[in-house]
Design a protein around this motif. Structure first.
Motif, PDB file in Angstrom:
ATOM      1  N   PRO A 286      39.567  -0.232  11.180  1.00 31.79           N
ATOM      2  CA  PRO A 286      39.038   0.794  10.283  1.00 31.79           C
ATOM      3  C   PRO A 286      39.597   2.168  10.643  1.00 31.79           C
ATOM      4  O   PRO A 286      39.761   2.495  11.822  1.00 31.79           O
ATOM      5  CB  PRO A 286      37.523   0.718  10.523  1.00 31.79           C
ATOM      6  CG  PRO A 286      37.382   0.151  11.887  1.00 31.79           C
ATOM      7  CD  PRO A 286      38.554  -0.751  12.107  1.00 31.79           C
ATOM      8  N   ASP A 287      39.917   2.953   9.613  1.00 35.76           N
ATOM      9  CA  ASP A 287      40.358   4.317   9.878  1.00 35.76           C
ATOM     10  C   ASP A 287      39.152   5.229  10.041  1.00 35.76           C
ATOM     11  O   ASP A 287      38.002   4.768  10.075  1.00 35.76           O
ATOM     12  CB  ASP A 287      41.302   4.809   8.770  1.00 35.76           C
ATOM     13  CG  ASP A 287      40.627   4.857   7.404  1.00 35.76           C
ATOM     14  OD1 ASP A 287      39.374   4.842   7.348  1.00 35.76           O
ATOM     15  OD2 ASP A 287      41.355   4.910   6.389  1.00 35.76           O
ATOM     16  N   LYS A 288      39.394   6.537  10.140  1.00 39.44           N
ATOM     17  CA  LYS A 288      38.292   7.472  10.403  1.00 39.44           C
ATOM     18  C   LYS A 288      37.276   7.515   9.280  1.00 39.44           C
ATOM     19  O   LYS A 288      36.119   7.908   9.483  1.00 39.44           O
ATOM     20  CB  LYS A 288      38.856   8.871  10.646  1.00 39.44           C
ATOM     21  CG  LYS A 288      39.612   9.454   9.473  1.00 39.44           C
ATOM     22  CD  LYS A 288      40.167  10.822   9.805  1.00 39.44           C
ATOM     23  CE  LYS A 288      40.904  11.429   8.608  1.00 39.44           C
ATOM     24  NZ  LYS A 288      41.442  12.788   8.937  1.00 39.44           N
ATOM     25  N   ASP A 289      37.698   7.070   8.075  1.00 37.31           N
ATOM     26  CA  ASP A 289      36.764   7.020   6.954  1.00 37.31           C
ATOM     27  C   ASP A 289      36.078   5.663   6.827  1.00 37.31           C
ATOM     28  O   ASP A 289      35.292   5.443   5.899  1.00 37.31           O
ATOM     29  CB  ASP A 289      37.495   7.346   5.643  1.00 37.31           C
ATOM     30  CG  ASP A 289      38.093   8.742   5.646  1.00 37.31           C
ATOM     31  OD1 ASP A 289      37.432   9.647   6.185  1.00 37.31           O
ATOM     32  OD2 ASP A 289      39.218   8.906   5.146  1.00 37.31           O
ATOM     33  N   GLY A 290      36.401   4.755   7.728  1.00 42.74           N
ATOM     34  CA  GLY A 290      35.803   3.433   7.682  1.00 42.74           C
ATOM     35  C   GLY A 290      36.538   2.453   6.792  1.00 42.74           C
ATOM     36  O   GLY A 290      36.105   1.308   6.641  1.00 42.74           O
ATOM     37  N   THR A 291      37.660   2.885   6.202  1.00 44.12           N
ATOM     38  CA  THR A 291      38.449   1.992   5.358  1.00 44.12           C
ATOM     39  C   THR A 291      39.318   1.095   6.227  1.00 44.12           C
ATOM     40  O   THR A 291      39.977   1.566   7.162  1.00 44.12           O
ATOM     41  CB  THR A 291      39.342   2.797   4.404  1.00 44.12           C
ATOM     42  OG1 THR A 291      38.515   3.653   3.602  1.00 44.12           O
ATOM     43  CG2 THR A 291      40.148   1.870   3.494  1.00 44.12           C
TER      44      THR A 291
ATOM     45  N   THR B 189      42.443  -0.756   7.353  1.00 40.83           N
ATOM     46  CA  THR B 189      43.876  -0.592   7.119  1.00 40.83           C
ATOM     47  C   THR B 189      44.659  -1.614   7.937  1.00 40.83           C
ATOM     48  O   THR B 189      44.239  -2.011   9.031  1.00 40.83           O
ATOM     49  CB  THR B 189      44.333   0.823   7.496  1.00 40.83           C
ATOM     50  OG1 THR B 189      44.063   1.054   8.896  1.00 40.83           O
ATOM     51  CG2 THR B 189      43.618   1.874   6.664  1.00 40.83           C
TER      52      THR B 189
END
Length: 255
Positions: A219-224, A226
């Motif tokens: 997860p990236d910093k936005d929680g998405t 990747t």
């Protein structure tokens, strides 16, 4: 009457079994039993790896290839059985060649998900074709997914016998570990075969081209979630030696 070209035996399955196993006893709604083994004949083997599979051989359409699972034990946890390969006349289902592969239907934590013929043009020499058999295995763990397909090649030799020329070459594999949500690492290998002339042998060499892919998910910093992937490739050349192709151990399924 010729068999259908798909990987199923249609209405000819029972006739093939009766021709190949004269002592087989028919079991209503189940198939046949012979020498302590069960043979299942299905209208379509697509979703049943333990059913008889048939395929007309495009290189020699007068012949039909048949794979017969001979199951001696089946349960939810594991299975045991041999696989017998038959080459039969497409016209009357008479058996021409046969070869029994002991224990090939055995599985446990990794279960056999499919058995299928590969009838690509594996041209060993002029007038000498091989056919393939693909055996796929799957794992049942969701956090540790696993899948693998191995390829066997067979030919009809000079004495009209069915003989293996390549066994257990891993042509596809995927495995990984993840948290079942996003974070994880996955590895995939795909191999393709091509026949090429041999410098010092009447039988062609096999070139195996390999592609390896590693994918890391997080997860990236936005929680998405990747994915980041890397890819590499290799090539191997297999030579025909003493009646079979010799493949490096890393390309074959461990025994």
């Amino acid at each position: 009457m010729a068999l259908a070209a798909q990987d199923d035996c249609g209405s000819q399955g029972a006739a093939i079994v009766k021709n190949a196993y004269p002592a087989a006893q028919e079991i209503p709604d189940q198939g046949f039993e012979v020498d302590g083994a069960t043979i299942k004949v299905s209208a379509s083997a697509d979703d049943d790896p333990h059913a008889v599979v048939c395929r007309v051989w495009p290189a020699r359409p007068e012949l039909t290839l048949v794979a017969v699972p001979l199951m001696t034990r089946q349960s939810d946890d594991s299975n045991e059985g041999d696989l017998e390969l038959l080459v039969v006349n497409s016209s009357d289902s008479a058996v021409r060649q046969r070869l029994r592969l002991p224990h090939l239907m055995n599985d446990d934590a990794l279960y056999i998900s499919s058995i299928a013929f590969d009838t690509a043009r594996y041209r060993l020499a002029p007038g000498n074709m091989a056919f393939g058999l693909r055996v796929s295995l799957r794992g049942s763990s969701r956090p540790n997914p696993f899948g693998e397909t191995t390829l066997w090649l067979f030919r009809i030799d000079d004495k009209e016998r069915l003989a293996p020329v390549l066994d257990s070459l891993i042509v596809s594999s995927n495995q990984g570990e993840w948290d079942t949500n996003c974070a994880g690492e996955f590895h995939t290998t795909e191999r393709t075969l091509s026949m090429v002339p041999s410098a010092g042998n009447a039988i062609a060499d096999i070139v195996v081209d390999e592609t390896n892919t590693t994918t890391i998910s997080k997860p990236d910093k936005d929680g998405t979630c990747t994915d980041t992937g890397t890819e590499s490739s290799n090539s191997y050349r297999l030579h025909y030696e003493a009646s079979a192709y010799r493949a490096p151990e890393g390309l074959k399924r461990p025994e």
